[in-house]
Design an enzyme around this catalytic site. Sequence first.
Site, PDB file in Angstrom:
ATOM      1  CE  LYS A  21     -60.614  23.879   3.504  1.00  0.00           C
ATOM      2  NZ  LYS A  21     -60.983  23.641   2.086  1.00  0.00           N
ATOM      3  N   GLY A  94     -64.007  23.365  -3.654  1.00  0.00           N
ATOM      4  CA  GLY A  94     -63.468  22.492  -4.702  1.00  0.00           C
ATOM      5  C   GLY A  94     -63.485  21.037  -4.270  1.00  0.00           C
ATOM      6  CB  SER A 165     -54.771  17.302  -8.024  1.00  0.00           C
ATOM      7  OG  SER A 165     -56.087  17.464  -7.498  1.00  0.00           O
ATOM      8  CG  ASP A 314     -54.277  23.853   0.918  1.00  0.00           C
ATOM      9  OD1 ASP A 314     -54.370  24.192  -0.278  1.00  0.00           O
ATOM     10  OD2 ASP A 314     -54.940  22.931   1.428  1.00  0.00           O
ATOM     11  NE  ARG A 345     -54.772  30.150  -1.821  1.00  0.00           N
ATOM     12  CZ  ARG A 345     -55.213  29.060  -1.216  1.00  0.00           C
ATOM     13  NH1 ARG A 345     -54.442  27.984  -1.162  1.00  0.00           N
ATOM     14  NH2 ARG A 345     -56.391  29.044  -0.640  1.00  0.00           N
ATOM     15  NE  ARG A 387     -55.942  26.653   2.796  1.00  0.00           N
ATOM     16  CZ  ARG A 387     -56.456  26.027   3.867  1.00  0.00           C
ATOM     17  NH1 ARG A 387     -56.157  26.445   5.074  1.00  0.00           N
ATOM     18  NH2 ARG A 387     -57.232  24.982   3.728  1.00  0.00           N
TER      19      ARG A 387
HETATM   20  C1  S3P Z   1     -57.504  19.239  -0.922  1.00  0.00           C
HETATM   21  C2  S3P Z   1     -56.535  19.113  -1.893  1.00  0.00           C
HETATM   22  C3  S3P Z   1     -55.768  20.249  -2.397  1.00  0.00           C
HETATM   23  C4  S3P Z   1     -55.861  21.451  -1.461  1.00  0.00           C
HETATM   24  C5  S3P Z   1     -57.256  21.721  -0.994  1.00  0.00           C
HETATM   25  C6  S3P Z   1     -57.832  20.510  -0.277  1.00  0.00           C
HETATM   26  C7  S3P Z   1     -58.229  18.014  -0.517  1.00  0.00           C
HETATM   27  O1  S3P Z   1     -56.275  20.629  -3.664  1.00  0.00           O
HETATM   28  O2  S3P Z   1     -55.340  22.598  -2.068  1.00  0.00           O
HETATM   29  O3  S3P Z   1     -57.295  22.826  -0.123  1.00  0.00           O
HETATM   30  O4  S3P Z   1     -58.910  18.018   0.530  1.00  0.00           O
HETATM   31  O5  S3P Z   1     -58.130  17.022  -1.233  1.00  0.00           O
HETATM   32  P1  S3P Z   1     -55.769  19.929  -5.039  1.00  0.00           P
HETATM   33  O6  S3P Z   1     -56.171  18.515  -4.994  1.00  0.00           O
HETATM   34  O7  S3P Z   1     -56.482  20.682  -6.133  1.00  0.00           O
HETATM   35  O8  S3P Z   1     -54.298  20.132  -5.075  1.00  0.00           O
END
Ligand code: S3P
Length: 433
Positions: A21, A94, A165, A314, A345, A387
């Site tokens: 993803k 997000g 992050s 995740d 979560r 999830r």
């Molecule tokens: C992701 C980063 C993570 C993860 C999300 C996908 C990404 O989030 O939890 O499912 O693709 O950069 P955070 O950057 O908020 O930790």
Amino acid sequence: MRLRIRPANQFGGAISVPGDKSISHRMLLLSALADGTSSLQGWLPAADCEATLRCVRVLGVQVERPARDHLIVHGGGLRGLQPPSEPLDCGGSGTTMRLLMGILAGFPFPSVLIGNPQLSRRPMERVAQPLRQMGAEVFTTEGHAPVRVRGGFLHGIRYELPMASAQVKSAILLAGLYADCPTTVIEPAPSRDHTERLLQAMGATIRKEGNSITIEPVEQLHPLSLTIPGDPSSAAFLIAAALLIPGAHVQIPGVLLNPTRLGWLEAWQAMGASIQAIPEDEVGGERVGLLNASAAARLQAIEIAGAIVPRMIDEFPIFAVVATQAEGVTRVRDAAELRVKESDRIAALATELRRMGARIEEYADGFAIHGPTSLRGALVHSHGDHRLAMALTVAGLIAQGETVIEDADCIRDSFPGFVETMQALGAEIEPTP
Ligand code: S3P
């Protein structure tokens, strides 16, 4: 949709999982900014990535789709996005919203990013603040979506991330492509590094020193054609089922083996699980290989804290299910980020796993699970979190009696074909309206 799950007495086989993803989002966004045509095979046709595709098209990028999982992206160059004629709907994703904020900070036209109610509860100031420091105009709605961005002339900054992050890091690095001098991001602990690897594969200059990453502004990105490897975060559900169901064994070829994504695998190995990761190939600067796992005779509890947390961020829902079967107290700390994911979560896991008989305590930044416990089938809820729905499915396979998961449609956010994949491995799962 509801899922009705019966205890499994056999489970196993060789099967692949859909494309990663995080890489599917990034490859699509970066190909849209490249000078020329990229072909993305194995692209993940999940709801979250479809949101990115929708937004990229609204920004004027031509994308052909010869198959559900194959995109041909005609990139218009780093400055080639067009002013959107409507709000950019990021759905529940997000990654779509935060990475697009970083890219749009480099464009002089105004854009509005919107999301569904679940995404609109998640924090966006963490991205808005550094982008403002770089010179973009960014307005959030009391810290949330809708978000308005109008970019333009950006200055390179040096930014210490307050939390690990990958989304915030990526947004700043993407804006850094458009800045007048290098941009440096310092992470408290390494998070997934696909943005850095792909940018490098497309010709950008990235320097890494310890936890600091510097990007140089660039004139152009080269297009990149590749087959996106299988998502390790999806593979984790199949591996967990193989560990917990007596006599089970699974083999999953073509999985992304990036170490920033495999904290869960190391944790389960340390608990006594038999899992092998065998590298086979390299694609777009990423290692790809085979995952093998067999039923574990005995699992030991473990303490999880510090730098491993972002490398399995995740996988805590499925990790918690595995922990219910380990001997001793499994403790997770330093994981407050779990409270701002698709659901809270920590709270959601505690509520739903307790319904199945698990002994779980909540902390502000994690949880403790006392094991082993025999889980019992129950009526549980996904909290709209893909999830959580998949983790509860695996819990249902090892529980006594039937489990029903309400509101399981969200599984399509990251793993289309999850139910069919589990059925092909021997699980009795029945979707009902
Ligand atoms: C992701 C980063 C993570 C993860 C999300 C996908 C990404 O989030 O939890 O499912 O693709 O950069 P955070 O950057 O908020 O930790």
